[in-house]
Design a protein around this motif. Structure first.
Motif, short mmCIF file in Angstrom:
data_model
loop_
_atom_site.label_atom_id
_atom_site.label_comp_id
_atom_site.label_asym_id
_atom_site.label_seq_id
_atom_site.Cartn_x
_atom_site.Cartn_y
_atom_site.Cartn_z
N THR A 74 8.21 -2.49 8.42
CA THR A 74 8.32 -1.93 9.77
C THR A 74 8.80 -2.95 10.79
O THR A 74 8.56 -4.15 10.65
N PHE B 177 4.77 5.94 9.06
CA PHE B 177 4.69 5.79 7.60
C PHE B 177 4.26 7.09 6.92
O PHE B 177 4.59 7.32 5.75
N LYS B 178 3.56 7.95 7.61
CA LYS B 178 3.12 9.23 7.03
C LYS B 178 4.30 10.11 6.64
O LYS B 178 4.16 11.03 5.84
N ASP C 172 1.72 3.19 11.51
CA ASP C 172 0.92 4.05 10.64
C ASP C 172 1.35 5.52 10.74
O ASP C 172 1.48 6.22 9.73
N LYS C 173 1.60 5.96 11.95
CA LYS C 173 2.02 7.35 12.17
C LYS C 173 3.39 7.61 11.52
O LYS C 173 3.58 8.62 10.85
N GLY D 269 -3.25 4.79 0.59
CA GLY D 269 -4.02 3.56 0.78
C GLY D 269 -4.26 2.77 -0.49
O GLY D 269 -4.96 1.76 -0.48
N THR E 208 0.84 -1.19 0.00
CA THR E 208 0.00 0.00 0.00
C THR E 208 0.87 1.24 0.00
O THR E 208 1.96 1.25 0.56
N TRP F 76 0.58 -4.34 7.48
CA TRP F 76 0.82 -4.75 8.85
C TRP F 76 0.57 -6.24 9.06
O TRP F 76 1.32 -6.92 9.76
N GLU G 148 0.61 -1.38 15.33
CA GLU G 148 0.17 -0.79 14.06
C GLU G 148 -0.01 0.73 14.13
O GLU G 148 0.39 1.43 13.19
N PRO G 149 -0.59 1.30 15.19
CA PRO G 149 -0.73 2.76 15.23
C PRO G 149 0.61 3.50 15.13
O PRO G 149 0.71 4.51 14.42
N ARG H 85 4.55 0.32 1.41
CA ARG H 85 4.85 -0.46 2.61
C ARG H 85 4.24 -1.85 2.53
O ARG H 85 3.25 -2.07 1.86
#
Length: 186
Positions: free
Chosen positions: A112, A124-125, A121-122, A61, A57, A134, A117-118, A131
């Motif tokens: 990662t 990855f921004k 995700d943060k 997304g 992704t 997860w 996961e949170p 990526r």
């Protein structure tokens, strides 16, 4: 069982090469030795293409498949939000990637090492590439990391368009020689 001493030696040598204090001449000669030892142990006989054959992704997304990456060099980037060295290296890699990825046909896949996961995700921004999802980190991500024979992060492994490992540890090479893309081992 016979190959395990070779793998231990390779890990020791790669750890030595990762130190900031080594001389450039020694590093080049050692990379030749490591390449030979990796070939001897069969580390390069892994089917890299099948390990990479999944759906990734991007930051929006959108799904990206391996066929979408056809003809590109691929950088496998292993890092985590909790890693200070990763936090320092990621912005440098982002800058280099933004400068050359279109001209050099280079895509980076982030794998990662975050614990949840949170956080992943943060973090990855901050990255412009794609990526590994997860839900694939525990199995496929672990296999990809094992493929590189690394024991620490950040780590960048370069793979050619024909799915051969060009450089199992290109992290330092991107800093020392940014114009040397794809940073092949001698």
């Amino acid at each position: 069982l016979v190959l395990s001493p070779f793998i231990t030696l390779i890990i020791f040598i790669m750890d030595f090469l990762s130190k900031q204090w080594y001389q450039r001449r020694v590093r080049g000669k050692m990379k030749i030795v490591i390449s030979f030892l990796l070939a001897l142990t069969g580390a390069y006989c892994v089917d890299v293409k099948s390990l990479l054959d999944t759906t990734y992704t991007d930051g929006a997304g959108k799904n990206v498949t391996l066929s979408d990456l056809s003809g590109n060099y691929i950088g496998l980037y292993f890092s985590a939000s909790w890693c200070g060295g990763c936090r320092k290296f990621t912005p440098q890699l982002v800058k280099l990637y933004n400068e050359i990825h279109e001209d050099k046909k280079w895509e980076i896949i982030w794998v990662t090492h975050d614990h949840n996961e949170p956080d992943a995700d943060k973090y990855f921004k901050e990255m412009p590439w794609i990526r590994l999802p997860w839900d694939q980190i525990a199995v496929r991500g672990a296999k990809l990391f094992k493929l590189t024979e690394r024991s620490y992060i950040p780590s960048l492994t370069m793979i050619s368009p024909d799915f051969k490992i060009v450089n199992a540890e290109a992290t330092q090479d991107t800093e020392d020689n940014p114009d040397g893309f794809p940073w092949p081992w001698p």
